[in-house]
Scaffold this motif. Structure first.
Motif, PDB file in Angstrom:
ATOM      1  N   THR A  28      -0.640   8.491 -12.850  1.00 39.72           N
ATOM      2  CA  THR A  28      -0.778   8.777 -14.284  1.00 39.72           C
ATOM      3  C   THR A  28       0.246   9.811 -14.740  1.00 39.72           C
ATOM      4  N   VAL A  29       0.416  10.890 -13.952  1.00 36.22           N
ATOM      5  CA  VAL A  29       1.411  11.894 -14.357  1.00 36.22           C
ATOM      6  C   VAL A  29       2.818  11.313 -14.239  1.00 36.22           C
ATOM      7  N   LEU A  56       3.384  18.062 -25.331  1.00 38.23           N
ATOM      8  CA  LEU A  56       3.615  18.499 -23.954  1.00 38.23           C
ATOM      9  C   LEU A  56       5.018  18.114 -23.511  1.00 38.23           C
ATOM     10  N   VAL A  57       5.734  19.088 -22.979  1.00 33.94           N
ATOM     11  CA  VAL A  57       7.070  18.853 -22.434  1.00 33.94           C
ATOM     12  C   VAL A  57       7.139  19.245 -20.963  1.00 33.94           C
ATOM     13  N   MET A  62       1.353  18.156 -17.946  1.00 36.50           N
ATOM     14  CA  MET A  62       1.009  16.739 -17.846  1.00 36.50           C
ATOM     15  C   MET A  62       0.175  16.467 -16.599  1.00 36.50           C
ATOM     16  N   LEU A  63       0.482  17.157 -15.491  1.00 40.43           N
ATOM     17  CA  LEU A  63      -0.293  16.977 -14.274  1.00 40.43           C
ATOM     18  C   LEU A  63      -1.727  17.430 -14.474  1.00 40.43           C
ATOM     19  N   MET A  64      -1.928  18.543 -15.146  1.00 42.01           N
ATOM     20  CA  MET A  64      -3.279  19.011 -15.410  1.00 42.01           C
ATOM     21  C   MET A  64      -4.056  18.009 -16.272  1.00 42.01           C
ATOM     22  N   ARG A 411      11.004  24.905 -10.751  1.00 44.79           N
ATOM     23  CA  ARG A 411      10.015  25.808 -10.175  1.00 44.79           C
ATOM     24  C   ARG A 411       8.585  25.364 -10.482  1.00 44.79           C
ATOM     25  N   ASP A 412       8.340  24.949 -11.726  1.00 48.17           N
ATOM     26  CA  ASP A 412       6.967  24.672 -12.149  1.00 48.17           C
ATOM     27  C   ASP A 412       6.605  23.193 -12.098  1.00 48.17           C
ATOM     28  N   GLY A 413       7.534  22.310 -11.835  1.00 51.29           N
ATOM     29  CA  GLY A 413       7.232  20.876 -11.872  1.00 51.29           C
ATOM     30  C   GLY A 413       6.486  20.432 -10.621  1.00 51.29           C
ATOM     31  N   PRO A 414       5.733  19.327 -10.728  1.00 51.43           N
ATOM     32  CA  PRO A 414       4.995  18.820  -9.561  1.00 51.43           C
ATOM     33  C   PRO A 414       5.957  18.260  -8.537  1.00 51.43           C
ATOM     34  N   SER A 415       5.612  18.417  -7.284  1.00 52.27           N
ATOM     35  CA  SER A 415       6.454  17.858  -6.208  1.00 52.27           C
ATOM     36  C   SER A 415       6.318  16.348  -6.187  1.00 52.27           C
TER      37      SER A 415
END
Length: 416
Positions: A28-29, A56-57, A62-64, A411-415
């Motif tokens: 989904t993300v 949301l950018v 978006m992951l949350m 730094r903050d993006g999902p792996s």
């Protein structure tokens, strides 16, 4: 009457389809970041608009949100879990105002999906503006979202109404009301044909019209299904003929003009084809059709344009290959300049010694001396080649490390 006018004028039809059913938060993300153009090196992020009015950018946000959707989907004790999200696309032909397309989809989502959570984003990177809409798998009351054909037709009609309210000509009539125009093949099949590959769908159709023992049975079954469509086409044509007669007999000047436009529409409706002819028409756009069938000139022109595009792509590939070759030659020149040289007669670079030894080995054992000397020379040649390869790899790794030092980290993006 307005519907008749739009049908007779062949007003552009809206396109609404379900592209996928997405399961779990990771997928989904991924869909959210795709429609929001987040994390793409060649495109600027545009973000997504949520049903709560947020924009949301950041991929972490978006992951949350995707995790919230997944937890809500799996909240009950049902043994079989459904989709976390449903992906839909709303599209209009090239030249349509993109902002009005987005406003029309937003109004549809806010009014017809008020009890659901959704996100959307407008894409204008292609000729036709289109909006991606992701809808949560459950509504706010916990009921699962199972769209069917009736829901899709409802979305088409509402989308067209919203566009017309904004001054854009749009229609959402069913296919039978438009005289059963030929269906378009799926996009993957069209893309395979453009690349010169014969899809499995075309192979199956070709086998139906081929002189094989089991081909007549398959064609008979196809003819039964096709005969129902042909009968429906006859009924539709008859309904329009009666409508034209009523307009001409009991209407005034305005109704006469409407009847004239409707008659032109009926005259331009495609004729009924049997199963074999319908298969042949479909196969004319690919390479699966046998040579004895007549080709369509318009489709041949389309194929020639595709071939020219493929030629341009091949030229670009050759240019990239030439640039890569020049880079390799430049690296070899740098290695030649930095390689140690022998004293005396053999003072050439290592690469020259390798080439000389390779030429010596190609001459055979008679020109190289005894067999033991030949084996020793071969071993020395291989050792020298390994040294050169290691030097090239060290140089490439050094360049990669230099590039990594200058690259900003996510730094903050999902792996991924």
């Amino acid at each position: 009457m307005q519907t008749i006018d739009r049908t007779a004028k062949r007003t552009p039809q809206v396109m609404v389809k379900i592209t996928s059913r997405i399961h779990d938060a990771g997928s989904t993300v991924g869909a959210m970041t795709y429609i929001g153009r987040v994390g793409m090196s060649d495109r600027e992020p545009i973000g997504i608009e949520t049903s709560e009015g947020k924009h949301l950018v950041d991929a972490h946000d978006m992951l949350m949100l995707a995790r919230e959707w997944q937890q809500w989907e799996q909240a009950d004790e049902a043994r079989r879990k459904g989709a976390t999200a449903i992906a839909m696309v709303f599209s209009m032909p090239p030249g349509t105002d993109p902002e009005k397309v987005r406003d029309a989809v937003r109004e549809l989502a806010e009014n017809d999906m008020a009890n659901r959570r959704w996100v959307m984003a407008l894409h204008t990177d292609q000729d036709h503006p289109h909006v991606h809409l992701l809808i949560a798998g459950r509504d706010n009351d916990g009921r699962r979202f199972n769209p069917n054909r009736e829901f899709l037709q409802h979305c088409r009609e509402r989308f067209a109404e919203n566009l017309r309210a904004r001054g854009i000509e749009a229609d959402a009539t069913p296919r039978k009301a438009r005289g059963y125009p030929p269906k378009t093949d799926p996009t993957p099949v069209v893309k395979m044909r453009e690349r010169g590959v014969v899809p499995d769908a075309d192979k199956g159709r070709r086998d139906m019209i081929a002189p094989k023992p089991d081909a007549p049975d398959q064609l008979v079954r196809r003819e039964k299904a096709r005969s129902k469509t042909v009968a429906s086409m006859t009924v539709v044509r008859g309904v329009y003929q009666r409508a034209i007669a009523e307009l001409e007999a009991h209407g005034g000047q305005e109704q006469g003009e409407r009847a004239k436009a409707l008659r032109a529409f009926v005259d331009a409706m495609p004729g009924a084809l049997d199963a074999r002819s319908e298969i042949v028409e479909r196969l004319k756009s690919g390479n699966a059709l046998s040579p004895e069938y007549k080709k369509d000139p318009q489709l041949e022109r389309l194929k020639s344009r595709v071939e020219r595009r493929d030629a341009e792509q091949r030229t670009e590939a050759l240019d990239r290959l030439a640039r890569a070759t020049a880079k390799v030659r430049s690296a070899s020149a740098e290695l030649k300049e930095g390689a140690p040289k022998r004293a005396g007669k053999d003072r050439g670079p290592a690469i020259d010694r390798i080439r000389a030894k390779a030429a010596e080995l190609r001459k055979g054992p008679e020109a190289s001396g005894p067999r033991d000397a030949l084996a020793a020379s071969r071993e020395r040649l291989q050792a020298m080649q390994r040294k050169v390869d290691e030097a090239v790899k060290d140089r490439d790794r050094s360049k990669d490390r230099d590039r990594e030092r200058g690259r900003d980290k996510d730094r903050d993006g999902p792996s991924r």
